[in-house]
Design an enzyme around this catalytic site. Structure first.
Site: not given
Ligand code: NAD
Length: 496
Positions: A177, A252, A286, A387
């Site tokens: 997804k 993550e 991240c 963040e």
């Molecule tokens: P997000 O949580 O908004 O979205 C991530 C994914 O989850 C997307 O595909 C989104 O459509 C999906 N999603 C959203 N709501 C959901 C729900 N209720 N149930 C299931 N899936 C859902 O994050 P983002 O804005 O896409 O990414 C940025 C974040 O990701 C930052 O916080 C960053 O630090 C983190 N990140 C962490 C790492 C790591 O390795 N720790 C790596 C990259 C990004």
């Protein structure tokens, strides 16, 4: 690349498909706000189809030898490099990442990671356990079955591949997804996976809103695990929903990562490392350094050099090979970052650079944030705690190494940190006291296929990358063979 709006299809059971109701999502180029493509806006029925397809494909994929699966991954790696130009441009257009980065880093690294998993997956072993002379006991590793991978937008291709490689080599089938704003490279990667020989149904992509598609995957009883990368708030929601089926989750999540410069640090190399780790991917990482703790004896020099170096970064059109900083990924994210900048100014942080929306012919229609540096910050400020996920940097002074560690640990996050010092013994001591999944000494942001990646505290748990991830995508089964020739069973003394 043509500006014609192309309609992408999702991939389920080896077929390119639209959403059952024909709904689509616009994919927008953040460099200029133009619609570049449409992708299916799927829902629960597509998730159900994808899970059924992945379940059906699971026995065939799992029964291949690991060598056979390895060859498919290697082929996919080669196809990625053969399509480097197309994939890099696609990622730049949907995400805004500069082309020099997508060409030289993101897409080649996807290929390299698949090579890594193709190799290291073949070394996965179980154990035999010497419990007694009357038996043979073994712990073997089996695929989990159907795995759901939910990925973020900040590295659209890479975040999929580093999970996909681990999940596939260990014999699982997957449903990916991708994020709604950047699904295109994921769709292309899945098409290439089919070309590489992944059987129909072994890699499915369901595009659509996280609250609908993502939550349906998390709650589906036939999905054995969710590998999630994204925001901490979403991670908490996933963790709670996953409890309804006692599903495994790998999380993550976010970070607010400390960059600590001790009094004996090599100042110039610390400033160089700071620039890279603060601004790489326009700060949408991240692992980005965003809280800088500088020893008071170096603070003024560091701040001056950091600001000068920040000014020299070229931002603008990401399709230009000279561009180092592209836009942020979408308009609402730009607005959110600007909100943080405004509140930091009101809270009394000293603005050393930036703070205004760039307005050049190159940037006027895109979602740009100029490098912004705040000085004399303190840990109680919002910009030191949240963040921000953009090119916004907060500098803070400290007096003693103990204080630096305490400040670094004063956060709900625990993803990564770095310590800059000429004294490696001190570096190691501080690293052992910092609460984070990774601590670098005299580096920041160095992530390799071979090194485990994942945080602690509210940055999540579980590991991606390295050999450790292979255990995250397999389950252990204990098999006990009774070999006793005569009645010498260990439980006789209890019953007889
Ligand atoms: P997000 O949580 O908004 O979205 C991530 C994914 O989850 C997307 O595909 C989104 O459509 C999906 N999603 C959203 N709501 C959901 C729900 N209720 N149930 C299931 N899936 C859902 O994050 P983002 O804005 O896409 O990414 C940025 C974040 O990701 C930052 O916080 C960053 O630090 C983190 N990140 C962490 C790492 C790591 O390795 N720790 C790596 C990259 C990004």
């Amino acid at each position: 690349m043509s500006t014609q709006i192309k309609e992408f299809k999702t991939i389920i059971a080896g077929e390119r498909m639209s959403a059952s109701d024909g709904a689509t999502m616009n994919i927008i180029n953040p460099a200029n706000g133009a619609i570049i493509a449409k992708a299916p806006k799927c829902g629960i029925s597509e998730v159900n189809l994808a899970v059924a397809a992945a379940l059906k494909a699971a026995p065939e994929w799992a029964s291949k030898t690991v060598g056979e699966r390895s060859k498919v991954l290697l082929k996919l790696s080669q196809l990625i490099m053969a399509n480097l130009d197309e994939l890099a441009k696609l990622e730049t257009m949907e995400h805004g990442s500069p082309i020099r980065k997508t060409m030289n880093f993101d897409i080649p690294l996807c290929a390299e990671q698949l090579e890594y998993f193709a190799g290291v997956g073949r070394a996965l072993t179980g154990e035999t356990l010497p419990v007694g002379p009357w038996c043979t006991s073994m712990a073997i590793r089996e695929p989990l079955g159907v795995v759901g991978l939910i990925t973020p937008w900040n590295f659209p291709a890479l975040m999929v591949v580093w999970k996909l490689g681990a999940a596939l080599i260990t014999g699982n089938t997957v449903i990916v997804k991708p994020p709604s704003i950047t699904p295109l490279t994921t769709i292309r990667l899945a098409e290439l996976a089919m070309e590489a020989g992944v059987p129909a149904g072994a890699v499915n992509v369901v595009t659509g809103p996280g609250e609908l598609v993502g939550e349906a995957m998390v709650q589906h009883p036939d999905v054995a695990k969710i590998g999630f990368t994204g925001d901490t708030v979403t991670g908490k929601r996933i963790m709670s929903l996953a409890s309804s089926t006692v599903k495994q989750v790998g999380l993550e999540l976010g970070g607010k990562n400390a960059f600590i410069v001790l009094s004996d640090a090599d100042l110039d190399s610390a400033v160089e490392g700071a620039i890279f780790s603060a601004y790489f991917n326009t700060g949408q990482v991240c692992a980005a350094a965003s809280r800088f703790y500088i020893h008071e004896s170096l603070y003024d020099q560091f701040a001056a050099k950091f600001v000068e170096a920040s000014k020299s970064l070229k931002y603008g059109d990401p399709m230009n090979m000279e561009t180092v900083l592209g836009p942020v990924a979408y308009a609402a994210h730009r607005d959110k970052i600007e909100g943080y900048i405004g509140r930091a100014r009101n809270a009394g942080a000293e603005l050393l650079l930036g703070g205004e929306r760039p307005d050049t012919p190159d940037t006027k229609d895109g979602f740009y944030v100029a490098p912004t540096v705040f000085g004399n910050c303190s840990n109680d400020m919002e910009i030191m705690r949240d963040e921000i996920f953009g090119p916004v940097i907060a500098l803070c002074k400290f007096k003693t190494n103990e204080e630096a560690v305490a400040l670094a640990n004063d956060t709900k996050y625990g993803l990564c940190a770095s310590v800059w010092t000429r004294d490696l013994r001190t570096g190691l001591q501080l690293a052992s006291h910092i609460q984070a999944g990774t601590v670098w000494v005299n580096e920041h942001l160095m992530i390799f296929c071979e090194t485990p990646w994942g945080g602690c505290k509210e940055s999540g748990w579980g590991k991606d990358l390295s050999t450790m991830v292979l255990k995250e995508y397999t389950k252990t089964k204990h098999i006990y063979l009774d070999l006793s020739p005569a009645p010498v069973k260990p439980w006789y003394m209890i019953l007889k």
